[in-house]
Motif scaffolding. Structure first.
Motif, PDB file in Angstrom:
ATOM      1  N   MET B 219      39.344  34.965  38.892  1.00  0.00           N
ATOM      2  CA  MET B 219      39.835  34.172  37.717  1.00  0.00           C
ATOM      3  C   MET B 219      39.879  35.134  36.661  1.00  0.00           C
ATOM      4  O   MET B 219      40.469  34.732  35.425  1.00  0.00           O
ATOM      5  CB  MET B 219      38.509  33.140  37.325  1.00  0.00           C
ATOM      6  CG  MET B 219      38.409  32.087  38.398  1.00  0.00           C
ATOM      7  SD  MET B 219      39.834  31.120  38.596  1.00  0.00           S
ATOM      8  CE  MET B 219      39.677  29.936  37.127  1.00  0.00           C
ATOM      9  N   SER B 220      39.043  36.184  36.491  1.00  0.00           N
ATOM     10  CA  SER B 220      39.162  37.208  35.398  1.00  0.00           C
ATOM     11  C   SER B 220      40.576  38.005  35.445  1.00  0.00           C
ATOM     12  O   SER B 220      40.773  38.545  34.496  1.00  0.00           O
ATOM     13  CB  SER B 220      38.073  37.975  35.353  1.00  0.00           C
ATOM     14  OG  SER B 220      37.917  38.787  36.488  1.00  0.00           O
ATOM     15  N   PHE B 221      41.359  38.050  36.545  1.00  0.00           N
ATOM     16  CA  PHE B 221      42.289  38.813  36.728  1.00  0.00           C
ATOM     17  C   PHE B 221      43.783  37.786  36.577  1.00  0.00           C
ATOM     18  O   PHE B 221      44.624  38.262  36.184  1.00  0.00           O
ATOM     19  CB  PHE B 221      42.297  39.451  38.158  1.00  0.00           C
ATOM     20  CG  PHE B 221      41.515  40.699  37.997  1.00  0.00           C
ATOM     21  CD1 PHE B 221      41.982  41.900  37.605  1.00  0.00           C
ATOM     22  CD2 PHE B 221      40.248  40.550  38.333  1.00  0.00           C
ATOM     23  CE1 PHE B 221      41.203  43.183  37.393  1.00  0.00           C
ATOM     24  CE2 PHE B 221      39.493  41.722  38.314  1.00  0.00           C
ATOM     25  CZ  PHE B 221      40.012  43.217  37.861  1.00  0.00           C
ATOM     26  N   ILE B 222      43.564  36.763  37.215  1.00  0.00           N
ATOM     27  CA  ILE B 222      44.893  35.995  37.452  1.00  0.00           C
ATOM     28  C   ILE B 222      45.673  35.587  36.501  1.00  0.00           C
ATOM     29  O   ILE B 222      47.069  35.690  36.354  1.00  0.00           O
ATOM     30  CB  ILE B 222      44.449  34.622  38.335  1.00  0.00           C
ATOM     31  CG1 ILE B 222      45.744  34.036  38.993  1.00  0.00           C
ATOM     32  CG2 ILE B 222      43.751  33.624  37.510  1.00  0.00           C
ATOM     33  CD1 ILE B 222      46.367  35.064  39.952  1.00  0.00           C
ATOM     34  N   VAL B 223      45.181  35.281  35.231  1.00  0.00           N
ATOM     35  CA  VAL B 223      46.132  34.934  34.037  1.00  0.00           C
ATOM     36  C   VAL B 223      46.713  36.149  33.374  1.00  0.00           C
ATOM     37  O   VAL B 223      48.050  36.032  33.379  1.00  0.00           O
ATOM     38  CB  VAL B 223      45.186  34.368  32.919  1.00  0.00           C
ATOM     39  CG1 VAL B 223      45.873  34.293  31.705  1.00  0.00           C
ATOM     40  CG2 VAL B 223      44.389  33.172  33.396  1.00  0.00           C
ATOM     41  N   THR B 224      46.111  37.349  33.391  1.00  0.00           N
ATOM     42  CA  THR B 224      46.711  38.436  32.906  1.00  0.00           C
ATOM     43  C   THR B 224      47.747  39.102  34.021  1.00  0.00           C
ATOM     44  O   THR B 224      48.844  39.290  33.701  1.00  0.00           O
ATOM     45  CB  THR B 224      45.801  39.761  33.070  1.00  0.00           C
ATOM     46  OG1 THR B 224      44.540  39.320  32.046  1.00  0.00           O
ATOM     47  CG2 THR B 224      46.289  40.984  32.451  1.00  0.00           C
ATOM     48  N   VAL B 225      47.615  38.770  35.548  1.00  0.00           N
ATOM     49  CA  VAL B 225      48.491  39.088  36.352  1.00  0.00           C
ATOM     50  C   VAL B 225      49.910  38.084  36.268  1.00  0.00           C
ATOM     51  O   VAL B 225      51.026  38.838  36.626  1.00  0.00           O
ATOM     52  CB  VAL B 225      48.084  39.048  37.687  1.00  0.00           C
ATOM     53  CG1 VAL B 225      49.083  39.280  38.747  1.00  0.00           C
ATOM     54  CG2 VAL B 225      46.893  40.124  37.763  1.00  0.00           C
ATOM     55  N   PHE B 226      49.437  36.898  35.947  1.00  0.00           N
ATOM     56  CA  PHE B 226      50.650  36.022  35.923  1.00  0.00           C
ATOM     57  C   PHE B 226      51.645  36.335  34.503  1.00  0.00           C
ATOM     58  O   PHE B 226      52.702  36.477  34.805  1.00  0.00           O
ATOM     59  CB  PHE B 226      50.313  34.630  35.650  1.00  0.00           C
ATOM     60  CG  PHE B 226      50.260  33.685  36.899  1.00  0.00           C
ATOM     61  CD1 PHE B 226      51.460  33.560  37.576  1.00  0.00           C
ATOM     62  CD2 PHE B 226      49.045  33.193  37.288  1.00  0.00           C
ATOM     63  CE1 PHE B 226      51.338  32.870  38.798  1.00  0.00           C
ATOM     64  CE2 PHE B 226      48.838  32.490  38.627  1.00  0.00           C
ATOM     65  CZ  PHE B 226      50.114  32.283  39.359  1.00  0.00           C
ATOM     66  N   VAL B 227      50.950  36.927  33.543  1.00  0.00           N
ATOM     67  CA  VAL B 227      51.656  37.324  32.367  1.00  0.00           C
ATOM     68  C   VAL B 227      52.506  38.423  32.889  1.00  0.00           C
ATOM     69  O   VAL B 227      53.653  38.681  32.417  1.00  0.00           O
ATOM     70  CB  VAL B 227      50.486  37.663  31.361  1.00  0.00           C
ATOM     71  CG1 VAL B 227      51.242  38.537  30.086  1.00  0.00           C
ATOM     72  CG2 VAL B 227      49.936  36.464  30.701  1.00  0.00           C
TER      73      VAL B 227
END
Lengths: 438, 294
Positions: B219-227
């Motif tokens: 969860m701590s990576f996924i939003v950044t990776v989507f960006v």
């Protein structure tokens, strides 16, 4: 560098406790007999995160509650039957929903929680709206008691925790480092959640009254932070004498690993509960954990338990036996949740006219448990209803613990210390001789 | 000057970590048009796999990363067969809920199997650094960075120089036309998804000595990776790498200059600015988000 002290550990604890000026009342001894208790049964709803990010530490707390209830039912000194049901509270919204489920679905009389400040801050008002008493055993946020009228908190508040952490920096640590208060440079780093912010606010308030200089104040989102190199480089530039770091295990571990990678030397780091008190943090750092401070309410693992009363020692044995039977570990949250639940069941419920908020708050105001009668080493005396911060245990006083040989021991204040300071100031990374590998 | 270079180095190394996760995610989207919300959970599984091998046998985490590759590959195939294949061409909401459901399932399976305990892999090189020109470069970060860059280069060569790679590109560009050209689209989907999630698991193995391991670490990576994937252009491997390095640099420099709390906000502002000027991202094609679009 080691500070010399002459006081022996057990005597120190005893002296410290007596200095609090309270009469000794062995647990159970003060409670009324079975016939005197107006309450015959109580259905307790245990509300803790059992899934999500916070389930990790909360499991220990829930286990403490479960064993307290089992032990209470086994001894059954007051003729009160306790039934325990549990609900998951993974986040604040889940906490409020959990309260509704426990109250309307399971018909509990009282809720015991919560481990996480953010969840407690949502769940306690939800319980208040339903007219249900709320026993907070493990969450620190100041607002949990200050903003509600139905909460009895057995553990410390963030206000006391943050103030104590900063107080230690300005007094005991400054003395140990040989730095005058007006020369002291302090950095404050904290998670931007309820837990971190509430402790940081209290620490800042204490610092504002002092001559020391705040050189860095930074918050960050614990759940999504993958890099703390930026703040570590700022720490390297500003050269604070002490960093007060309010963190969970992953970010506390990341902070230290990156400090090593970047060769950032900090003379002293003081955690305030959360990750800095967890064995997983110590495992991740290996020998490098030694010398790091953590300010929290004491636990049986950090005090000299031989100085406790025989009743408290029996209680501790009961807890440890229950944990051993189930193969569960004993962490700080186990102790706080167990002792808080035990005090509620053994001291408050038997003296209450009913299980209403008003009657339980009135009974809580009469509780007078000394530190020596508690497995955690802090006593219980609750602020009466109608007064500021009512329901808060005013005897939940934090102590400064330090990691020594991979375990936390109390090192400050001096009268409660069971060990002397080590590695204060911390050695530089170059001076550390032991490898980080296990 | 030294400080500036150190911040740049920190940012690039961080970007390298993001890149390995992002190239798999962008490939899945580019070829399958599937928004894989479960992508970071494969990273989490890789971390746990390496942790348990290291913990139980003492095998070095990097060697353990190689050991888990076939396991991750097999699990990727299974997920593709049971879930992903069934969502191809389905309404977007079906795809979103399928991968979101897979994400929640994997998180909770990990929670049940291994509890919420936070675990760490600590080795003799956890704190090891190289010091070229006085900079301090973390060896585990450098290894992750090198693997990410090599993986991106290898993938680019594969896609542009091999027949099968070109078949994948053909499917990405126009599914119907690819079918008419005799390309086995179902097989292309299967291999693309499986290789991409295996890469995510490998990234998990590589970062195991750096980060704490717990069921919700993804969860701590996924939003950044989507960006990063959107910024780089949906389906563009080179765009994902460039965007990952940029985000890493912005995060590190903004963290130093204006505070860690502002790091995320800073790259989101850049993200929004780029999308206003170039909605398809750095190297994306307009309409790439449409199934079978061109």
């Amino acid at each position: 560098m080691v500070k010399s002290r002459s006081n022996c550990a057990s005597r120190a604890l005893l002296v410290g406790v007596l200095a609090m000026g309270t009469p000794l009342l062995a647990l159970g001894a003060s409670a009324p007999a079975a016939a005197e208790s107006a309450v015959e049964s109580v259905k307790v709803g245990a509300l803790f995160p059992q899934s999500g990010d916070l389930a990790f530490g909360a499991a220990d707390a829930l286990e403490g509650v479960q064993i307290a209830v089992e032990l209470f039912n086994e001894t059954n000194q007051h003729g009160i039957e306790v039934e325990l049901v549990t609900a998951d509270a993974p986040d604040p919204a889940g906490g409020a929903a959990g309260v509704r489920q426990l109250v309307t679905g399971d018909n509990v009389d009282v809720i015991v929680g919560t481990y996480a400040s953010a969840i407690a801050s949502a769940a306690a008002p939800a319980a208040e709206r339903l007219g249900i008493p709320y026993i907070e055993t493990t969450a620190f946020a100041e607002g949990v008691t200050r903003n509600t009228g139905n909460v009895i908190r057995t553990t410390i508040s963030s206000g006391a925790l943050g103030a104590s952490a900063m107080d230690f920096v300005l007094t005991g640590l400054a003395e140990q480092l040989g730095v005058a208060e007006d020369e002291m440079r302090v950095a404050l780093l904290y998670t931007d959640d309820e837990f971190g912010v509430s402790i940081a606010e209290a620490a800042l308030e204490r610092l504002n009254d002092a001559a020391a200089t705040l050189v860095i104040e930074e918050s960050y989102p614990a759940a999504t932070t993958r890099d703390l190199s930026s703040v570590l480089l700022r720490i390297q530039q500003e050269e604070p004498h002490a960093v007060v770091h309010i963190a969970q295990v992953p970010d506390a571990t990341l902070f230290w690993r990156q400090a090593q990678q970047l060769d950032v030397h900090i003379p002293a780091v003081i955690g305030a509960g959360g990750g800095y008190g967890q064995s997983e943090f110590a495992e991740a750092l290996g020998p490098n954990v030694n010398g790091i401070f953590n300010v929290v309410p004491p636990t049986s693992g950090s005090i000299n338990v031989e100085a406790l009363s025989s009743e408290a020692q029996d209680l501790l044995a009961g807890l440890q036996s229950g944990l051993e039977e189930r193969g569960w570990d004993q962490g700080p949250y186990t102790d706080w949740a167990f002792m808080g639940t035990w005090v509620f069941l053994d001291q408050i419920v038997p003296q209450a006219a009913s299980l209403s908020v008003d009657d339980l708050m009135a009974a809580a105001a009469e509780v007078d448990v000394d530190a020596l009668d508690s497995i955690t080493g802090f006593g219980f005396k609750f602020i009466p209803a109608g007064e500021d911060n009512s329901g808060q245990n005013e005897r939940a006083i934090p102590v400064v613990q330090q990691w020594q040989d991979g375990r936390l021991v109390v090192t400050f204040p001096e009268e409660l210390a069971v060990s002397q300071f080590i590695d204060t100031p911390l050695p530089t990374w170059e001076e550390r001789t032991e490898p980080i590998a296990e | 000057m030294q400080l500036t270079l150190q911040i740049i180095a920190n940012g690039l190394l961080l970007g390298g970590l993001y890149a390995l996760l992002a190239i798999g995610l962008t490939l899945i989207f580019g070829v399958l048009r599937v928004v894989n919300f479960a992508h970071a959970e494969f990273m989490m599984l890789g971390m746990f796999g390496v942790y348990w091998i290291w913990r139980l046998t003492g095998i070095d985490p990097y060697l353990a990363t190689i050991i888990i590759i076939p396991l991750l590959f097999a699990f990727g195939l299974l997920c593709d067969r049971l879930i992903i294949q069934r969502t191809i061409g389905a309404p977007e909401v079906t795809v979103v809920f399928a991968t979101l459901g897979l994400s929640i399932l994997l998180q909770n399976a990990a929670l049940t199997a291994w509890t919420a305990d936070i675990r760490s892999v600590t080795t003799h090189y956890t704190g090891m650094v190289l010091t070229p020109g006085g900079l301090r470069i973390s060896v585990p970060m450098l290894i992750s960075f090198a693997v990410a860059m090599l993986a991106a280069l290898g993938l680019w060569l594969f896609l542009s120089r091999t027949f099968y790679g070109k078949a994948i590109q053909a499917v990405a560009q126009n599914r119907e036309a690819a079918v008419l050209m005799g390309i086995n689209v179902r097989r292309v989907y299967m291999w693309t998804f499986t290789v991409a999630v295996t890469a995510a698991g490998v990234m998990g193995g590589l970062i195991a000595p750096l980060y704490s391991i717990y069921p919700r670490i993804g969860m701590s990576f996924i939003v950044t990776v989507f960006v990063i994937v959107v910024l780089g252009g949906l389906g563009s491997v080179s765009g994902a790498v460039l965007a990952a390095l940029l985000i890493g640099l912005v995060e590190a420099s903004a963290g130093y200059l204006i505070g860690t709390a502002w790091a995320e906000l800073s790259y989101f502002l850049i993200f929004l600015a780029v999308l206003i000027v170039r909605p398809q991202g750095f190297f994306g094609r307009r309409g790439a988000e449409v199934f079978g679009g061109r």
